[in-house]
Motif scaffolding. Structure first.
Motif, PDB file in Angstrom:
ATOM      1  N   ASP A 219      18.101  19.638 -42.649  1.00 46.88           N
ATOM      2  CA  ASP A 219      18.730  18.938 -41.528  1.00 46.88           C
ATOM      3  C   ASP A 219      19.025  19.869 -40.362  1.00 46.88           C
ATOM      4  OD1 ASP A 219      18.644  16.430 -42.665  1.00 46.88           O
ATOM      5  OD2 ASP A 219      20.727  15.967 -42.153  1.00 46.88           O
TER       6      ASP A 219
ATOM      7  N   ASP B 175      15.609  20.687 -38.612  1.00 49.11           N
ATOM      8  CA  ASP B 175      14.969  19.527 -37.974  1.00 49.11           C
ATOM      9  C   ASP B 175      15.885  18.786 -37.005  1.00 49.11           C
ATOM     10  OD1 ASP B 175      12.599  19.961 -39.263  1.00 49.11           O
ATOM     11  OD2 ASP B 175      12.916  18.465 -40.827  1.00 49.11           O
TER      12      ASP B 175
ATOM     13  N   ARG C  96      14.257  17.749 -33.654  1.00 48.53           N
ATOM     14  CA  ARG C  96      13.191  16.782 -33.891  1.00 48.53           C
ATOM     15  C   ARG C  96      13.766  15.425 -34.287  1.00 48.53           C
ATOM     16  NH1 ARG C  96       9.511  19.318 -37.999  1.00 48.53           N
ATOM     17  NH2 ARG C  96       8.644  20.403 -36.199  1.00 48.53           N
ATOM     18  N   ASP C  97      14.816  15.425 -35.131  1.00 46.25           N
ATOM     19  CA  ASP C  97      15.447  14.172 -35.542  1.00 46.25           C
ATOM     20  C   ASP C  97      16.108  13.472 -34.360  1.00 46.25           C
ATOM     21  OD1 ASP C  97      14.675  14.527 -38.189  1.00 46.25           O
ATOM     22  OD2 ASP C  97      16.545  15.529 -38.751  1.00 46.25           O
TER      23      ASP C  97
ATOM     24  N   ALA D  97      13.491  11.820 -32.214  1.00 46.05           N
ATOM     25  CA  ALA D  97      12.965  10.622 -32.856  1.00 46.05           C
ATOM     26  C   ALA D  97      14.027   9.553 -33.064  1.00 46.05           C
ATOM     27  CB  ALA D  97      12.338  10.991 -34.200  1.00 46.05           C
TER      28      ALA D  97
ATOM     29  N   ARG E 160      16.355   9.328 -35.255  1.00 39.37           N
ATOM     30  CA  ARG E 160      16.414   8.918 -36.648  1.00 39.37           C
ATOM     31  C   ARG E 160      17.857   8.664 -37.073  1.00 39.37           C
ATOM     32  NH1 ARG E 160      11.942  13.019 -39.406  1.00 39.37           N
ATOM     33  NH2 ARG E 160      10.120  11.774 -38.820  1.00 39.37           N
ATOM     34  N   PRO E 161      18.121   7.541 -37.725  1.00 38.79           N
ATOM     35  CA  PRO E 161      19.484   7.255 -38.178  1.00 38.79           C
ATOM     36  C   PRO E 161      19.846   8.100 -39.397  1.00 38.79           C
ATOM     37  CG  PRO E 161      17.978   5.551 -38.951  1.00 38.79           C
ATOM     38  CD  PRO E 161      17.170   6.464 -38.057  1.00 38.79           C
TER      39      PRO E 161
ATOM     40  N   LYS F   2      21.304  11.006 -39.606  1.00 45.03           N
ATOM     41  CA  LYS F   2      21.126  12.442 -39.453  1.00 45.03           C
ATOM     42  C   LYS F   2      22.333  13.021 -38.709  1.00 45.03           C
ATOM     43  CE  LYS F   2      17.025  12.896 -41.312  1.00 45.03           C
ATOM     44  NZ  LYS F   2      16.780  13.791 -42.465  1.00 45.03           N
TER      45      LYS F   2
ATOM     46  N   ARG G  68      22.982  13.741 -34.606  1.00 41.84           N
ATOM     47  CA  ARG G  68      23.931  12.898 -33.879  1.00 41.84           C
ATOM     48  C   ARG G  68      25.085  13.699 -33.279  1.00 41.84           C
ATOM     49  NH1 ARG G  68      26.311   8.300 -37.312  1.00 41.84           N
ATOM     50  NH2 ARG G  68      27.122   7.726 -35.256  1.00 41.84           N
TER      51      ARG G  68
ATOM     52  N   ASP H 268       7.903   7.704 -43.184  1.00 47.20           N
ATOM     53  CA  ASP H 268       8.023   8.386 -41.887  1.00 47.20           C
ATOM     54  C   ASP H 268       6.700   8.921 -41.352  1.00 47.20           C
ATOM     55  OD1 ASP H 268      10.843   8.054 -41.878  1.00 47.20           O
ATOM     56  OD2 ASP H 268      11.058   9.795 -43.186  1.00 47.20           O
TER      57      ASP H 268
ATOM     58  N   ALA I 222       6.070   8.335 -37.524  1.00 43.87           N
ATOM     59  CA  ALA I 222       6.988   9.130 -36.707  1.00 43.87           C
ATOM     60  C   ALA I 222       6.650  10.614 -36.805  1.00 43.87           C
ATOM     61  CB  ALA I 222       8.433   8.888 -37.136  1.00 43.87           C
ATOM     62  N   ASP I 223       6.271  11.066 -37.985  1.00 44.12           N
ATOM     63  CA  ASP I 223       5.906  12.474 -38.162  1.00 44.12           C
ATOM     64  C   ASP I 223       4.672  12.826 -37.339  1.00 44.12           C
ATOM     65  OD1 ASP I 223       8.002  12.969 -39.881  1.00 44.12           O
ATOM     66  OD2 ASP I 223       6.816  12.726 -41.706  1.00 44.12           O
TER      67      ASP I 223
END
Length: 295
Positions: free
Chosen positions: A72, A75, A78-79, A82, A84-85, A87, A91, A193, A196-197
């Motif tokens: 985490d 990334d 990157r998260d 994207a 991504r929820p 994470k 956030r 994913d 998205a990846d």
């Protein structure tokens, strides 16, 4: 809007949980718990003492925490890009520096606990954990993305067997089955994913295959693990015929649902997923049933 501004905007408009909660959630608690329970159950089924089971489970827990936090933290940008929820680092719930600190601390604790199981056992487990770190930092973007999962899951029977009295080498079939389960775990973890990846430039093996091909190939390592667990151990050292027949039936069902393509496609995909999960559960049960003969 760059990533920093996006995180600030999210923090100002969404009530974020406490940083400690974010730290706990960023370790990937589901996989951490699953792998730790699997290692503990394998230790119990193989005949380790209660103290040794606790030590093995603690070493695996620390290693999995380090891997999850490393993932985490590395990334986070990157998260965030994207959106991504789930994470917390992306956030802004918890700082990346805090998570990196937790990851390295857990890795150090893992090293101490693993080596406390014995030099050979500890080295085998640490090799699997470091392979997982290599996946996070580089290999996830290469055609070798499956290898760290194989090494990590294959190291669990090694850790347990080499922690037994006399430090016996693990049986080949136990390591092979663990490695195959690891490959299946990689394919299943990446599958949702893939699109998205690819947009983020990640081109591991499943991303190169694509969603449809990965979904169809996912059952193969599970079926192979079933075959190894059924045929690998010496005669008389395994479970009775009923679980073996059940596992064979599940393999047949999941292969049929994965490779056939009738309509409706959505219903068929759900059937394939359900069959895959069932075969994975059967493989784990077979591995645990073989626990007394893993060394």
């Amino acid at each position: 809007m760059d990533t920093t501004d996006r995180l600030a905007s999210q923090a100002s408009t969404v009530r974020l949980p406490h940083p400690l909660t974010g730290l706990l959630l960023s370790c990937h608690p589901g996989p951490v718990a699953a792998v730790t329970v699997l290692a503990a159950a394998l230790g119990v089924s193989s005949g380790l003492t209660t103290g040794c089971v606790a030590l093995v489970a603690s070493a695996v827990l620390a290693g999995q925490l380090s891997v999850g936090w490393c993932n985490d933290a590395f990334d986070a940008r990157r998260d965030a890009d994207a959106a991504r929820p789930g994470k917390p680092v992306a956030r802004g719930t918890v700082g990346a520096g805090t998570v990196w600190g937790a990851a390295f601390t857990a890795l150090a604790v893992c090293a101490v606990l693993s080596l406390a199981c014995g030099a050979a056992a500890g080295s085998a487990h640490l090799a699997g954990v470091l392979a997982a770190w290599a996946y996070n930092l580089r290999l996830k973007e290469t055609v070798l993305s499956w290898l760290p999962y194989a090494a990590g899951f294959g190291s669990l029977p090694c850790l347990v067997a080499l922690s037994l009295p006399g430090r016996p080498w693990p049986a080949w079939w136990a390591v092979a089955a663990g490695a195959l389960l690891g490959v299946a775990a990689h394919l299943g973890d990446v599958l949702p994913d893939i699109e998205a990846d690819l947009r983020a430039g990640i081109r591991g093996l499943p991303q190169r295959w694509g969603e449809a091909r990965t979904r169809r190939l996912l059952p193969l390592p599970l079926v192979a693990a079933t075959a190894v667990l059924v045929l690998g151990p010496p005669a008389g050292g395994g479970p009775g015929p009923v679980p073996v027949l059940c596992a064979a039936a599940l393999c047949t069902v999941v292969l049929a649902t994965a490779f056939a393509a009738p309509r409706p496609v959505r219903t068929w995909r759900k059937a394939a997923l359900a069959g895959t999960v069932a075969v994975a559960a059967a493989d784990v049960a077979l591995l645990l049933a073989r626990g007394t003969s893993i060394a």
